[in-house]
Design a protein around this motif. Structure first.
Motif, PDB file in Angstrom:
ATOM      1  N   PHE A  79       2.260   6.391   8.901  1.00  0.00           N
ATOM      2  CA  PHE A  79       1.703   5.204   9.526  1.00  0.00           C
ATOM      3  C   PHE A  79       2.197   5.097  10.970  1.00  0.00           C
ATOM      4  N   PRO A  80       1.479   4.362  11.822  1.00  0.00           N
ATOM      5  CA  PRO A  80       1.758   4.379  13.266  1.00  0.00           C
ATOM      6  C   PRO A  80       3.172   3.982  13.665  1.00  0.00           C
ATOM      7  N   VAL A  81       3.732   2.942  13.031  1.00  0.00           N
ATOM      8  CA  VAL A  81       5.077   2.499  13.428  1.00  0.00           C
ATOM      9  C   VAL A  81       6.084   3.626  13.250  1.00  0.00           C
ATOM     10  N   THR A  82       5.990   4.334  12.123  1.00  0.00           N
ATOM     11  CA  THR A  82       6.904   5.450  11.873  1.00  0.00           C
ATOM     12  C   THR A  82       6.649   6.595  12.833  1.00  0.00           C
ATOM     13  N   PRO A  87      -1.548  13.654   9.527  1.00  0.00           N
ATOM     14  CA  PRO A  87      -2.411  12.662  10.171  1.00  0.00           C
ATOM     15  C   PRO A  87      -1.727  11.300  10.229  1.00  0.00           C
ATOM     16  N   VAL A  88      -2.054  10.535  11.238  1.00  0.00           N
ATOM     17  CA  VAL A  88      -1.544   9.172  11.381  1.00  0.00           C
ATOM     18  C   VAL A  88      -2.674   8.219  11.001  1.00  0.00           C
ATOM     19  N   VAL A  89      -2.388   7.325  10.050  1.00  0.00           N
ATOM     20  CA  VAL A  89      -3.394   6.411   9.516  1.00  0.00           C
ATOM     21  C   VAL A  89      -3.032   4.987   9.905  1.00  0.00           C
ATOM     22  N   HIS A  90      -3.963   4.308  10.551  1.00  0.00           N
ATOM     23  CA  HIS A  90      -3.732   2.917  10.951  1.00  0.00           C
ATOM     24  C   HIS A  90      -3.660   2.013   9.728  1.00  0.00           C
ATOM     25  N   THR A  95       3.853  -1.149   4.084  1.00  0.00           N
ATOM     26  CA  THR A  95       5.247  -1.481   3.788  1.00  0.00           C
ATOM     27  C   THR A  95       6.089  -0.222   3.629  1.00  0.00           C
ATOM     28  N   THR A  96       5.461   0.955   3.799  1.00  0.00           N
ATOM     29  CA  THR A  96       6.173   2.226   3.717  1.00  0.00           C
ATOM     30  C   THR A  96       5.958   2.994   5.018  1.00  0.00           C
ATOM     31  N   ASP A  97       6.618   4.153   5.125  1.00  0.00           N
ATOM     32  CA  ASP A  97       6.463   4.984   6.320  1.00  0.00           C
ATOM     33  C   ASP A  97       5.189   5.821   6.283  1.00  0.00           C
ATOM     34  N   GLY A  98       4.616   5.987   5.099  1.00  0.00           N
ATOM     35  CA  GLY A  98       3.408   6.796   4.938  1.00  0.00           C
ATOM     36  C   GLY A  98       3.095   6.956   3.473  1.00  0.00           C
TER      37      GLY A  98
END
Length: 278
Positions: free
Chosen positions: A59-62, A97-100, A105-108
């Protein structure tokens, strides 16, 4: 809110116990069970999502925290991070891949192409899940159904047909439009509520109708206090979500392509049983 990965589109803390497969399960499991992973020497917490058709996504934050440059707001985009399930292990997927996701609540996510390689035990009633090298012999005596398609965890349920088992979907049963209409017609006393979320498969934000059901007969299973929903993505298949896993102890034997199950506890409600057949 958990996300699905379907077809070419990417859908979309507790104690950590080291297991013999080298995978660390995060316990107790929440709505979507979680596993520990690693990227660039950093620990990650990843959702274990059988509905995900990529081995891993972040996910984007991670991604930004670990130094990737991304375009914010883009539903799915290439990434530069590699993710493994052990500190120095081989990557589950390189350049994930990075998923918006607004609700992550997790890193991916770790998806079905990786999860299907293992024997996976889920027991929400006891607050644990784990991975084993082999299926315990006694489990072979349980009720079971075949996982019909290797590329997706499809099981056949009488009255529903082929269903996608999705540990990333928070409710019990998701019905495509034709089956949803038939369900409402056969259940005129239904109390229709609204549920909203965010998913690339739905094109971003979505709102769907959900119906609480006090007692539901689903094939050979009887469930209590679950949600039957309309689907929020285009698919002809019924989706079975984690509300079912919360009431059924499961061994998902990926290599053996079979799902073993038994009720976690007896059904106690005196409500009339709704048999789902659409």
């Amino acid at each position: 809110m958990c996300l699905l990965l379907l077809a070419a589109a990417v859908l979309l803390p507790g104690c950590r116990t080291r297991l013999d497969m080298g995978i660390s399960a995060v316990n107790p499991p929440e709505r979507m069970p979680e596993v520990q992973a690693w990227s660039k020497g950093e620990k990650l917490t990843m959702g274990a999502d059988t509905g995900s058709q990529l081995p891993a996504v972040v996910f984007p934050v991670t991604a930004t925290k670990l130094g990737s440059k991304i375009r914010w707001g883009k539903p799915v985009q290439p990434g530069s991070l590699s993710v493994s399930l052990t500190r120095n292990g081989s990557p589950v997927q390189e350049n994930c891949p990075v998923v918006h996701s607004f609700f992550a609540t997790t890193d991916g996510l770790i998806g079905w192409p990786e999860l299907r390689k293992h024997v996976w035990h889920l027991d929400y009633d006891k607050g644990k899940h784990e991975f084993r090298a082999t299926l315990p012999p006694e489990v072979r005596q349980w009720d079971s159904v075949a996982v019909r398609k290797w590329g997706r965890p499809m099981v056949h349920i009488k009255g529903l047909g082929d269903c996608l088992l999705d540990s990333g979907a928070p409710h019990a049963v998701y019905l495509p439009p034709d089956k949803w209409k038939r369900f409402l017609k056969s259940y005129p006393q239904a109390r229709i509520l609204q549920f909203s979320g965010d998913s690339p498969a739905a094109g971003g934000y979505f709102r769907i109708a959900v119906v609480p059901v006090p007692k539901l007969q689903l094939g050979r299973l009887q469930l209590e206090n679950v949600m039957v929903c309309e689907s929020f993505f285009k698919s002809p298949h019924v989706v079975l979500g984690t509300q079912i896993l919360e009431q059924v102890e499961v061994w998902l034997d990926g290599p053996g392509r079979r799902l073993y199950f038994r009720p976690s506890a007896p059904v106690t409600s005196d409500q009339k049983v709704l048999s789902l057949s659409v």
